[in-house]
Scaffold this motif. Structure first.
Motif, PDB file in Angstrom:
ATOM      1  N   VAL A  13       0.797  -1.233  -0.193  1.00  0.00           N
ATOM      2  CA  VAL A  13      -0.155   0.046   0.097  1.00  0.00           C
ATOM      3  C   VAL A  13       0.884   1.153   0.065  1.00  0.00           C
ATOM      4  O   VAL A  13       1.421   1.444   0.919  1.00  0.00           O
ATOM      5  N   THR A  14       0.825   2.132  -1.154  1.00  0.00           N
ATOM      6  CA  THR A  14       1.656   3.187  -1.290  1.00  0.00           C
ATOM      7  C   THR A  14       1.064   4.570  -0.910  1.00  0.00           C
ATOM      8  O   THR A  14       1.704   5.492  -0.747  1.00  0.00           O
ATOM      9  N   ASP A  15      -0.263   4.594  -0.949  1.00  0.00           N
ATOM     10  CA  ASP A  15      -0.988   5.839  -0.581  1.00  0.00           C
ATOM     11  C   ASP A  15      -2.647   5.181  -0.129  1.00  0.00           C
ATOM     12  O   ASP A  15      -3.017   4.231  -0.680  1.00  0.00           O
ATOM     13  N   ALA A  16      -2.866   5.694   1.017  1.00  0.00           N
ATOM     14  CA  ALA A  16      -4.254   5.391   1.278  1.00  0.00           C
ATOM     15  C   ALA A  16      -5.006   6.943   1.648  1.00  0.00           C
ATOM     16  O   ALA A  16      -4.392   7.954   2.441  1.00  0.00           O
ATOM     17  N   VAL A  17      -6.111   7.367   1.108  1.00  0.00           N
ATOM     18  CA  VAL A  17      -6.764   8.542   1.036  1.00  0.00           C
ATOM     19  C   VAL A  17      -8.177   8.220   1.570  1.00  0.00           C
ATOM     20  O   VAL A  17      -9.148   7.219   1.201  1.00  0.00           O
ATOM     21  N   HIS A  18      -8.799   9.155   2.246  1.00  0.00           N
ATOM     22  CA  HIS A  18     -10.089   8.919   2.825  1.00  0.00           C
ATOM     23  C   HIS A  18     -10.853  10.078   2.000  1.00  0.00           C
ATOM     24  O   HIS A  18     -10.547  11.066   1.534  1.00  0.00           O
ATOM     25  N   VAL A  19     -11.947   9.316   1.181  1.00  0.00           N
ATOM     26  CA  VAL A  19     -12.693  10.125  -0.063  1.00  0.00           C
ATOM     27  C   VAL A  19     -14.061  10.067   0.205  1.00  0.00           C
ATOM     28  O   VAL A  19     -14.587   9.376   1.306  1.00  0.00           O
ATOM     29  N   THR A  20     -14.841  10.975  -0.596  1.00  0.00           N
ATOM     30  CA  THR A  20     -16.161  10.746  -0.511  1.00  0.00           C
ATOM     31  C   THR A  20     -16.824  10.006  -1.302  1.00  0.00           C
ATOM     32  O   THR A  20     -16.044   9.302  -2.221  1.00  0.00           O
ATOM     33  N   GLY A  21     -18.320   9.750  -1.439  1.00  0.00           N
ATOM     34  CA  GLY A  21     -18.657   8.877  -2.376  1.00  0.00           C
ATOM     35  C   GLY A  21     -18.969   7.611  -1.897  1.00  0.00           C
ATOM     36  O   GLY A  21     -19.077   7.521  -0.656  1.00  0.00           O
ATOM     37  N   ARG A  22     -19.274   6.563  -2.704  1.00  0.00           N
ATOM     38  CA  ARG A  22     -19.653   5.272  -2.379  1.00  0.00           C
ATOM     39  C   ARG A  22     -18.514   4.552  -1.474  1.00  0.00           C
ATOM     40  O   ARG A  22     -19.090   3.789  -0.633  1.00  0.00           O
ATOM     41  N   PHE A  23     -17.476   4.650  -1.487  1.00  0.00           N
ATOM     42  CA  PHE A  23     -16.515   3.954  -0.659  1.00  0.00           C
ATOM     43  C   PHE A  23     -15.763   4.896   0.189  1.00  0.00           C
ATOM     44  O   PHE A  23     -15.528   6.206  -0.090  1.00  0.00           O
ATOM     45  N   ASP A  24     -15.188   4.625   1.224  1.00  0.00           N
ATOM     46  CA  ASP A  24     -14.673   5.442   2.174  1.00  0.00           C
ATOM     47  C   ASP A  24     -13.170   5.712   1.992  1.00  0.00           C
ATOM     48  O   ASP A  24     -12.720   7.015   2.296  1.00  0.00           O
ATOM     49  N   TYR A  25     -12.695   4.905   1.439  1.00  0.00           N
ATOM     50  CA  TYR A  25     -10.930   5.182   1.263  1.00  0.00           C
ATOM     51  C   TYR A  25     -10.673   4.585  -0.134  1.00  0.00           C
ATOM     52  O   TYR A  25     -11.393   3.577  -0.645  1.00  0.00           O
ATOM     53  N   GLN A  26      -9.771   5.215  -0.716  1.00  0.00           N
ATOM     54  CA  GLN A  26      -8.983   4.951  -2.055  1.00  0.00           C
ATOM     55  C   GLN A  26      -7.580   4.290  -1.723  1.00  0.00           C
ATOM     56  O   GLN A  26      -6.881   5.222  -1.086  1.00  0.00           O
TER      57      GLN A  26
END
Length: 68
Positions: A13-26
Motif C-alpha cells: 500500500v503506497t497511498d491511502a486517502v479518505h474520500v467521499t462517495g460510495r467508498f470510504d477510502y481509496q
C-alpha cells in the motif's frame, strides 16, 4: 482507525486517502502480480474490516504531475 492501521502495515500500500462517495477510502498499491493483489485484498477483508472493494488496474501512465 482499525482500517488505517491495518493498511499501514502493508508495504504494497503506497497511498491511502479518505474520500467521499460510495467508498470510504481509496488505496494505491504496487503488487508484483495478481496473486499478490488477491492476497492483499483477502487480508484487508479478513483483518481490516473491509466488506466491499472495487479494483482498477493501471495499464499505463499518461503523465504524472506533483501537487502545486
Amino acid at each position: 482507525e482499525t482500517f488505517e492501521a491495518e493498511t499501514a502495515k502493508h508495504e504494497a500500500v503506497t497511498d491511502a486517502v479518505h474520500v467521499t462517495g460510495r467508498f470510504d477510502y481509496q488505496l494505491r498499491v504496487a503488487c508484483r502480480d495478481t496473486a499478490e493483489l488477491d492476497r492483499l485484498l483477502r487480508q484487508l477483508k479478513r483483518e481490516g474490516g473491509v466488506t466491499e472493494t472495487e479494483t482498477r488496474v493501471v495499464l499505463r501512465s499518461a503523465f504524472a504531475r506533483g501537487a502545486p
